[in-house]
Design a protein around this motif. Sequence first.
Motif, PDB file in Angstrom:
ATOM      1  N   VAL A 225       0.830  -1.204   0.000  1.00 36.05           N
ATOM      2  CA  VAL A 225       0.000   0.000   0.000  1.00 36.05           C
ATOM      3  C   VAL A 225       0.865   1.253   0.000  1.00 36.05           C
ATOM      4  O   VAL A 225       1.841   1.343   0.763  1.00 36.05           O
ATOM      5  N   SER A 226       0.527   2.221  -0.846  1.00 37.41           N
ATOM      6  CA  SER A 226       1.245   3.488  -0.875  1.00 37.41           C
ATOM      7  C   SER A 226       1.110   4.191   0.471  1.00 37.41           C
ATOM      8  O   SER A 226      -0.003   4.389   0.967  1.00 37.41           O
ATOM      9  N   THR A 227       2.247   4.591   1.061  1.00 36.08           N
ATOM     10  CA  THR A 227       2.185   5.289   2.341  1.00 36.08           C
ATOM     11  C   THR A 227       1.672   6.723   2.176  1.00 36.08           C
ATOM     12  O   THR A 227       1.225   7.334   3.148  1.00 36.08           O
ATOM     13  N   ASP A 228       1.729   7.246   0.948  1.00 34.46           N
ATOM     14  CA  ASP A 228       1.253   8.619   0.699  1.00 34.46           C
ATOM     15  C   ASP A 228      -0.251   8.680   0.490  1.00 34.46           C
ATOM     16  O   ASP A 228      -0.921   9.577   1.010  1.00 34.46           O
ATOM     17  N   THR A 229      -0.791   7.726  -0.266  1.00 37.58           N
ATOM     18  CA  THR A 229      -2.201   7.793  -0.652  1.00 37.58           C
ATOM     19  C   THR A 229      -3.095   6.792   0.065  1.00 37.58           C
ATOM     20  O   THR A 229      -4.315   6.947   0.065  1.00 37.58           O
ATOM     21  N   GLY A 230      -2.506   5.725   0.648  1.00 41.04           N
ATOM     22  CA  GLY A 230      -3.312   4.678   1.261  1.00 41.04           C
ATOM     23  C   GLY A 230      -3.945   3.733   0.257  1.00 41.04           C
ATOM     24  O   GLY A 230      -4.760   2.888   0.619  1.00 41.04           O
ATOM     25  N   ILE A 231      -3.561   3.854  -1.012  1.00 40.27           N
ATOM     26  CA  ILE A 231      -4.098   2.996  -2.071  1.00 40.27           C
ATOM     27  C   ILE A 231      -3.238   1.746  -2.194  1.00 40.27           C
ATOM     28  O   ILE A 231      -2.002   1.831  -2.192  1.00 40.27           O
ATOM     29  N   GLN A 232      -3.883   0.586  -2.307  1.00 42.42           N
ATOM     30  CA  GLN A 232      -3.128  -0.649  -2.495  1.00 42.42           C
ATOM     31  C   GLN A 232      -2.653  -0.730  -3.937  1.00 42.42           C
ATOM     32  O   GLN A 232      -3.452  -0.822  -4.872  1.00 42.42           O
ATOM     33  N   LEU A 233      -1.355  -0.743  -4.118  1.00 37.07           N
ATOM     34  CA  LEU A 233      -0.764  -0.769  -5.452  1.00 37.07           C
ATOM     35  C   LEU A 233      -0.460  -2.181  -5.926  1.00 37.07           C
ATOM     36  O   LEU A 233      -0.424  -2.434  -7.136  1.00 37.07           O
ATOM     37  N   GLY A 234      -0.209  -3.105  -4.974  1.00 33.85           N
ATOM     38  CA  GLY A 234       0.192  -4.442  -5.379  1.00 33.85           C
ATOM     39  C   GLY A 234      -0.129  -5.494  -4.352  1.00 33.85           C
ATOM     40  O   GLY A 234      -0.600  -5.202  -3.245  1.00 33.85           O
ATOM     41  N   THR A 235       0.127  -6.751  -4.744  1.00 34.63           N
ATOM     42  CA  THR A 235       0.063  -7.879  -3.826  1.00 34.63           C
ATOM     43  C   THR A 235       1.418  -8.580  -3.851  1.00 34.63           C
ATOM     44  O   THR A 235       2.085  -8.647  -4.889  1.00 34.63           O
ATOM     45  N   VAL A 236       1.814  -9.105  -2.705  1.00 37.27           N
ATOM     46  CA  VAL A 236       3.097  -9.807  -2.604  1.00 37.27           C
ATOM     47  C   VAL A 236       3.081 -11.026  -3.522  1.00 37.27           C
ATOM     48  O   VAL A 236       2.172 -11.851  -3.454  1.00 37.27           O
ATOM     49  N   SER A 237       4.094 -11.160  -4.377  1.00 38.83           N
ATOM     50  CA  SER A 237       4.114 -12.235  -5.356  1.00 38.83           C
ATOM     51  C   SER A 237       5.300 -13.181  -5.152  1.00 38.83           C
ATOM     52  O   SER A 237       5.134 -14.298  -4.692  1.00 38.83           O
ATOM     53  N   PHE A 238       6.516 -12.748  -5.483  1.00 37.24           N
ATOM     54  CA  PHE A 238       7.665 -13.653  -5.353  1.00 37.24           C
ATOM     55  C   PHE A 238       8.958 -12.859  -5.275  1.00 37.24           C
ATOM     56  O   PHE A 238       8.956 -11.627  -5.306  1.00 37.24           O
ATOM     57  N   GLY A 239      10.076 -13.571  -5.183  1.00 30.83           N
ATOM     58  CA  GLY A 239      11.379 -12.926  -5.168  1.00 30.83           C
ATOM     59  C   GLY A 239      12.480 -13.947  -4.996  1.00 30.83           C
ATOM     60  O   GLY A 239      12.227 -15.111  -4.706  1.00 30.83           O
ATOM     61  N   THR A 240      13.715 -13.507  -5.166  1.00 26.00           N
ATOM     62  CA  THR A 240      14.880 -14.362  -4.950  1.00 26.00           C
ATOM     63  C   THR A 240      15.342 -14.187  -3.515  1.00 26.00           C
ATOM     64  O   THR A 240      15.794 -13.108  -3.133  1.00 26.00           O
ATOM     65  N   GLY A 241      15.214 -15.248  -2.722  1.00 25.08           N
ATOM     66  CA  GLY A 241      15.556 -15.138  -1.318  1.00 25.08           C
ATOM     67  C   GLY A 241      14.679 -14.114  -0.630  1.00 25.08           C
ATOM     68  O   GLY A 241      13.568 -13.819  -1.061  1.00 25.08           O
ATOM     69  N   CYS A 242      15.176 -13.553   0.465  1.00 25.42           N
ATOM     70  CA  CYS A 242      14.455 -12.514   1.206  1.00 25.42           C
ATOM     71  C   CYS A 242      15.435 -11.426   1.626  1.00 25.42           C
ATOM     72  O   CYS A 242      16.419 -11.716   2.312  1.00 25.42           O
ATOM     73  N   ARG A 244      17.753  -9.757   0.158  1.00 29.37           N
ATOM     74  CA  ARG A 244      19.150  -9.819  -0.262  1.00 29.37           C
ATOM     75  C   ARG A 244      19.574  -8.498  -0.892  1.00 29.37           C
ATOM     76  O   ARG A 244      18.783  -7.842  -1.579  1.00 29.37           O
ATOM     77  N   PRO A 245      20.809  -8.067  -0.687  1.00 33.55           N
ATOM     78  CA  PRO A 245      21.284  -6.816  -1.292  1.00 33.55           C
ATOM     79  C   PRO A 245      21.148  -6.835  -2.808  1.00 33.55           C
ATOM     80  O   PRO A 245      21.497  -7.826  -3.460  1.00 33.55           O
ATOM     81  N   GLY A 246      20.619  -5.748  -3.342  1.00 35.17           N
ATOM     82  CA  GLY A 246      20.516  -5.607  -4.789  1.00 35.17           C
ATOM     83  C   GLY A 246      19.429  -6.414  -5.445  1.00 35.17           C
ATOM     84  O   GLY A 246      19.307  -6.399  -6.676  1.00 35.17           O
ATOM     85  N   ILE A 247      18.628  -7.145  -4.673  1.00 36.88           N
ATOM     86  CA  ILE A 247      17.573  -7.979  -5.252  1.00 36.88           C
ATOM     87  C   ILE A 247      16.234  -7.614  -4.615  1.00 36.88           C
ATOM     88  O   ILE A 247      15.950  -8.013  -3.484  1.00 36.88           O
ATOM     89  N   PRO A 248      15.397  -6.855  -5.315  1.00 34.86           N
ATOM     90  CA  PRO A 248      14.108  -6.439  -4.746  1.00 34.86           C
ATOM     91  C   PRO A 248      13.085  -7.564  -4.760  1.00 34.86           C
ATOM     92  O   PRO A 248      13.299  -8.616  -5.380  1.00 34.86           O
ATOM     93  N   GLY A 249      11.971  -7.345  -4.074  1.00 30.18           N
ATOM     94  CA  GLY A 249      10.845  -8.261  -4.144  1.00 30.18           C
ATOM     95  C   GLY A 249       9.926  -7.875  -5.291  1.00 30.18           C
ATOM     96  O   GLY A 249       9.938  -6.734  -5.761  1.00 30.18           O
ATOM     97  N   VAL A 250       9.126  -8.833  -5.757  1.00 27.27           N
ATOM     98  CA  VAL A 250       8.239  -8.613  -6.899  1.00 27.27           C
ATOM     99  C   VAL A 250       6.783  -8.656  -6.435  1.00 27.27           C
ATOM    100  O   VAL A 250       6.396  -9.520  -5.642  1.00 27.27           O
ATOM    101  N   TYR A 251       5.990  -7.729  -6.977  1.00 27.87           N
ATOM    102  CA  TYR A 251       4.587  -7.567  -6.601  1.00 27.87           C
ATOM    103  C   TYR A 251       3.719  -7.527  -7.850  1.00 27.87           C
ATOM    104  O   TYR A 251       4.143  -7.030  -8.902  1.00 27.87           O
ATOM    105  N   ALA A 252       2.508  -8.067  -7.750  1.00 29.60           N
ATOM    106  CA  ALA A 252       1.551  -7.927  -8.843  1.00 29.60           C
ATOM    107  C   ALA A 252       1.089  -6.477  -8.902  1.00 29.60           C
ATOM    108  O   ALA A 252       0.770  -5.880  -7.869  1.00 29.60           O
ATOM    109  N   ASN A 253       1.053  -5.913 -10.096  1.00 30.72           N
ATOM    110  CA  ASN A 253       0.657  -4.520 -10.309  1.00 30.72           C
ATOM    111  C   ASN A 253      -0.859  -4.458 -10.506  1.00 30.72           C
ATOM    112  O   ASN A 253      -1.383  -4.817 -11.556  1.00 30.72           O
ATOM    113  N   LEU A 254      -1.578  -3.994  -9.488  1.00 33.34           N
ATOM    114  CA  LEU A 254      -3.046  -4.044  -9.518  1.00 33.34           C
ATOM    115  C   LEU A 254      -3.659  -3.128 -10.574  1.00 33.34           C
ATOM    116  O   LEU A 254      -4.728  -3.433 -11.103  1.00 33.34           O
ATOM    117  N   ALA A 255      -2.988  -2.026 -10.890  1.00 33.65           N
ATOM    118  CA  ALA A 255      -3.529  -1.125 -11.911  1.00 33.65           C
ATOM    119  C   ALA A 255      -3.618  -1.813 -13.266  1.00 33.65           C
ATOM    120  O   ALA A 255      -4.477  -1.469 -14.093  1.00 33.65           O
TER     121      ALA A 255
END
Length: 267
Positions: A225-242, A244-255
């Motif tokens: 959820v956006s901390t500025d607007t309170g709108i949910q932008l995504g859902t937790v989807s997947f990622g490499t490890g948890c 880890r430096p330089g490796i972000p998490g991936v989210y489904a883009n609800l828009a």
Amino acid sequence: MEKSYCVIVFLLFCLFIEDVVSRKRLYLDRNNVENSDGKIVGGYNTTIQDVPYQVYLMLQMGTDYYQCGGSIISERYVLTAAHCLTGITRIYVRAGSTLAMSGGTQYNTTRFRQHPFYNPMNFDYDVGLVNIPGGIALDGINTKAVPLPKAGAKIANGTNILVTGWGDTTENGQVSPNLMGVQVPTVSNDECRKSYSTLTSRQFCAGVPEGGKDSCQGDSGGPAVSTDTGIQLGTVSFGTGCARPGIPGVYANLAKVRRWIKRNSGV
């Protein structure tokens, strides 16, 4: 190895299951998808009053049970990840509680659907809907619907998102009994493709370069959820490890899947 954040419970089901470990769907290649262990990393304890849209999902598959997160989008619908719903026969939804295994109100349902274009190979279109036939009692304090973005809305790089859930606090760690949150900024898809070459426009990434903050196994399907607007932008989807430096998490883009959500939930 890439994580997707669901949790399997190796006990016979009861209303208050206490011994859970995480289920991680790993995308290794088109012919090798595995399960292994994953919660919010580098975050903080929060309460349901701070995020009243958050729900805990216990998903039944035969005699096994899996943990995911979800968000209330209306009295009758919860949004989660499509991968959480694969092979599931019944869902138990706990709403209105800071704790995963007690408090609030528990609902159960057999009505749910994955996005028809969901691709388990790269987690494209990783969204699903859970229908609560009798409805969730929304009191505006412990239970409240979260607003969703407009169809096609863009997410600016550096947008700060709040991710919440009961997943692991470290990679291959233990799930949390208390609801946790972490704030991370979004990064561009071009930058994210350095870590995930199969990333699509229905996905976005978030994380800090130094690592240490991330969603993890058990958080799948939970809200970003956006901390500025309170709108949910995504859902937790997947990622490499948890975290880890330089490796972000991936989210489904609800828009990018907003019209499907509207057609199937009325929201």
